[in-house]
Structures are given as C-alpha cells and as structure tokens.
Design a protein around this motif. Structure first.
Motif, short mmCIF file in Angstrom:
data_model
loop_
_atom_site.label_atom_id
_atom_site.label_comp_id
_atom_site.label_asym_id
_atom_site.label_seq_id
_atom_site.Cartn_x
_atom_site.Cartn_y
_atom_site.Cartn_z
N SER A 75 -15.95 94.67 73.49
CA SER A 75 -17.25 94.01 73.63
C SER A 75 -17.64 93.31 72.33
O SER A 75 -18.27 92.25 72.36
CB SER A 75 -18.33 94.99 74.10
OG SER A 75 -18.61 95.96 73.13
N ASP A 77 -15.45 91.88 70.35
CA ASP A 77 -14.66 90.65 70.38
C ASP A 77 -15.31 89.60 71.29
O ASP A 77 -15.33 88.41 70.96
CB ASP A 77 -13.23 90.93 70.85
CG ASP A 77 -12.31 91.34 69.71
OD1 ASP A 77 -12.69 91.21 68.53
OD2 ASP A 77 -11.18 91.80 70.01
N ILE A 78 -15.87 90.03 72.43
CA ILE A 78 -16.57 89.10 73.32
C ILE A 78 -17.76 88.48 72.59
O ILE A 78 -17.96 87.26 72.61
CB ILE A 78 -17.02 89.80 74.62
CG1 ILE A 78 -15.81 90.15 75.48
CG2 ILE A 78 -18.01 88.93 75.40
CD1 ILE A 78 -16.12 91.09 76.64
N PHE A 81 -16.73 85.99 70.04
CA PHE A 81 -16.31 84.74 70.68
C PHE A 81 -17.52 83.90 71.07
O PHE A 81 -17.52 82.67 70.92
CB PHE A 81 -15.45 85.05 71.91
CG PHE A 81 -15.07 83.85 72.70
CD1 PHE A 81 -14.07 83.00 72.25
CD2 PHE A 81 -15.72 83.54 73.88
CE1 PHE A 81 -13.72 81.86 72.97
CE2 PHE A 81 -15.37 82.43 74.62
CZ PHE A 81 -14.37 81.57 74.16
N LEU A 82 -18.59 84.55 71.55
CA LEU A 82 -19.75 83.83 72.07
C LEU A 82 -20.75 83.40 71.00
O LEU A 82 -21.43 82.39 71.16
CB LEU A 82 -20.47 84.70 73.10
CG LEU A 82 -19.70 85.01 74.38
CD1 LEU A 82 -20.47 86.00 75.25
CD2 LEU A 82 -19.39 83.73 75.15
#
Length: 193
Positions: A75, A77-78, A81-82
């Motif tokens: 989560s 890493d998500i 990314f965002l």
C-alpha cells in the motif's frame, strides 16, 4: 484491512513530504538506495526480519501481525506511485501532516481490531517484557538505532522525523480510543453454559 491499507498510504504521504520520514521509513529509504527493490518490498522484508527477532522473545503472532507485515509495504508503494514527488515546500508539509494523521488513524483501526500487533510494536513489547526496561526506553532505543542506520545509508532525516517522534504517540492514543473494538468478557456462569 482498511487500517493496514491506510497505514501504508500514510507512510507514502510522509515520504512524499520530503521533510524527514518516520524512523523505520528512513531505514527503508536508506536500504532502497542500495538495492534494486521498491520501498514497499523493503518494508515487507524488514518486517519479516523483525518478526524473526520475535522468536527468542516468545512473542505471539496474530493474523493482524502477518497481514501488517505483508500489506503495509504494497500500500505504501501504491501511495508512492499516486502521490507526486518534488512539490513546493508548502505542499510537502501538507503531505507530511496528512500522512501523520492518516497513519495515526490507521494505527487506531488496526490495533483497535485486536488481531495482533504489528511487527515493530511486538518487537518493542517483547524487548520490554524480556529486559524489564520501560516501554519508552525500548521504543526510543529501537527508533534511534534504525534512524542512524537508515540515515547512514542515505534515508531522509529531517524536521519531519522529529515531528513524527513527538506527535505520533499522542495521535495514536487519541485514534485508538476512537476506533478500539470493545471486547466484553462474559461472566463465568455464561462460559460454562
């Protein structure tokens, strides 16, 4: 599960704040500078190593412990990314504040569910139980060690690291009161029936 996902998102916001990360995240950042793995994968691997330290401490794993070890990293890493990097200072400070609040609320959610402590929390309580040292000494000692190692590897230490150290405890305590699931003990005669 929501708490664990939000915990990783909180980490991502604080990292994107770029004003200093939480101690264990400084360690993950430092390691990430030297190996071809994502921040989240390093967070998972660090959790696994920490869980190995539980064995001689005779700490008990819960399903929440294992889920924490496996889900917070992805989560994060998500979120990384965002959430865009390299923003203006005022926005980065906002990211850090949002991250700290989200992380504290997420802590209240996942600890309040009573499915087991996270790997780092269990290490702290296990060392406390084995050494008899006060929790604050054990926690502070662990976090100083990981900050020094992470910083020496290139992790981001700054005012945010200090703000995290000062504010995370009171914020987590506040959110734990809000989100804790009340577990009522049944009277002895009901248990026998």
């Amino acid at each position: 599960m929501v708490g664990l996902f939000l915990y990783g998102m909180g980490i991502a916001f604080m990292v994107r704040g770029e004003i200093g990360a939480a101690p264990w995240d400084v360690l993950s950042q430092g390691i990430a500078r030297h190996v071809p793995l994502s921040f989240g994968v390093i967070t998972i691997l660090t959790s696994i190593v920490v869980l190995l330290f539980w064995l001689p401490l005779r700490q008990r794993y819960g399903i929440g412990t294992l889920l924490n070890a496996l889900l917070v990293g992805p989560s994060a890493d998500i979120g990384l990314f965002l959430i865009p990097a390299g923003q203006a200072l005022w926005l980065r400070v906002g990211f850090f504040v949002i991250g700290l609040l989200v992380l504290a609320a997420a802590t209240g959610l996942y600890i309040g569910a009573h499915f087991g402590p996270g790997p780092r929390d269990g290490l702290m309580t296990g060392l406390h139980n084995r050494t008899g040292w006060p929790i604050w000494i054990v926690r502070t000692g662990l976090e100083i060690i990981v900050v020094v190692i992470g910083w020496s590897l290139g992790g981001n230490v700054g005012i945010g690291t200090l703000a995290f150290a000062v504010l995370v405890g009171p914020l987590c305590q506040y959110f734990m009161r809000i989100f804790a699931v009340r577990i009522e003990e049944r009277p002895q005669e009901d248990v026998a029936a």
